[in-house]
Design a protein around this motif. Structure first.
Motif, short mmCIF file in Angstrom:
data_model
loop_
_atom_site.label_atom_id
_atom_site.label_comp_id
_atom_site.label_asym_id
_atom_site.label_seq_id
_atom_site.Cartn_x
_atom_site.Cartn_y
_atom_site.Cartn_z
N VAL A 15 0.90 -1.15 -0.07
CA VAL A 15 -0.13 0.16 0.25
C VAL A 15 0.74 1.32 -0.04
N PHE A 16 1.95 1.34 0.74
CA PHE A 16 2.86 2.37 0.97
C PHE A 16 3.33 2.67 -0.64
N SER A 17 3.76 1.42 -1.22
CA SER A 17 4.34 1.73 -2.58
C SER A 17 3.44 2.29 -3.50
N VAL A 20 2.99 5.92 -2.74
CA VAL A 20 3.96 6.96 -3.52
C VAL A 20 3.82 7.10 -4.73
N SER A 21 3.45 5.87 -5.54
CA SER A 21 3.65 5.87 -7.04
C SER A 21 2.43 6.82 -7.71
N ALA A 124 6.87 5.86 -12.31
CA ALA A 124 6.51 5.21 -10.99
C ALA A 124 5.22 4.53 -11.02
N MET A 125 3.99 5.45 -11.74
CA MET A 125 2.58 4.91 -11.80
C MET A 125 2.77 3.52 -12.37
N VAL A 182 10.12 3.58 -1.92
CA VAL A 182 11.63 4.38 -1.57
C VAL A 182 12.25 4.57 -2.96
N GLU A 183 12.42 3.32 -3.69
CA GLU A 183 12.90 3.47 -4.96
C GLU A 183 12.56 4.69 -5.76
#
Length: 258
Positions: A15-17, A20-21, A124-125, A182-183
């Protein structure tokens, strides 16, 4: 065939990734639009350049090269890292330069920033965001028992192969699922910095700024591939973050130069 349970911490990482994305590109778009006064078009130009240069042209070249070179390339971590870094730098920075030279109007700091948000944001998306959605959906199906029910309808061999493919969701350390987000943070900051370098190379007619953009992109991508073969994902991200910090400083210095 055994299907494990996906830990809640792993799902939290997914969910975090995912957040962020999508939230980071949208947040940068709003910031560039409202605070910097950037145009909307550069964001979508950045998205389009990534799609054309990376997902279409670079991917097509990869298919040809891998078909011709085979294991001679993919079997050597060093050759593969150098090749991957070169191709990424060549296609993305060339696309960035062409876009800023001919498409981004007016070419100024706010619009260069907006371009970087689009270029890094759509990456990112598409790369992390979509994968996170798939992981979350699979994790929910696994923990609810739906996946086991579906696997039971398959023949034994196919069910075993599917379960093996999904096993990473419950065997991978939970903290690793946070690494994708993070990446992407690091990658988006890098794209913003490289976009500023390319912008300054055009504005000041300074070819070395463009060369630095190519070099930073090549070094970071190549070193990340090399380190991923011998170190943990967090060591890779730490090194990428440090190198990206260098790109940020270089972009800032380029903006300060007269």
């Amino acid at each position: 065939m055994t299907v494990g349970m996906v830990p809640g911490a792993s799902i939290a990482g997914m969910v975090f990734s995912l957040v962020v994305s999508f939230a980071l590109p949208i947040g940068l778009f709003v910031y560039a639009k409202k605070k910097l006064g950037a145009k909307t078009a550069p964001f979508f130009i950045g998205c389009g350049v990534f799609f054309v240069m990376v997902l279409m042209l670079e991917a097509a070249i990869h298919r040809i090269v891998f078909r011709l070179a085979g294991e001679a390339l993919t079997g050597s971590v060093i050759l593969y890292a150098v090749y991957g870094g070169l191709m990424a730098a060549l296609f993305e920075e060339t696309g960035r330069y062409i876009a800023m030279r001919f498409l981004v109007k007016p070419l100024d700091f706010p619009n260069a920033f907006m371009y970087g948000a689009g270029h890094g944001g759509v990456e990112a998306m598409l790369l992390c965001g979509v994968a996170s959605i798939n992981n979350i959906a699979s994790a929910v199906m696994i923990n609810s028992g739906t996946m086991s029910a579906q696997l039971a309808t398959l023949d034994a061999e196919k069910a075993a192969d599917t379960a093996a493919a999904l096993s990473a969701l419950w065997t991978t350390p939970s903290l690793t699922f946070f690494a994708g987000g993070v990446e992407r943070i690091i990658a988006v900051v890098l794209h913003l910095s490289l976009s500023i370098l390319v912008f300054q190379s055009i504005r000041k007619k300074a070819p070395m700024e463009l060369v630095r953009a190519y070099l930073f992109h090549f070094v970071i991508d190549s070193l990340s591939v090399l380190l991923s073969a011998v170190a943990s994902v967090w060591v890779v991200e730490l090194v990428a973050a440090l190198l990206t910090g260098g790109a940020v400083l270089m972009a800032r210095y380029a903006c300060m130069e007269e």
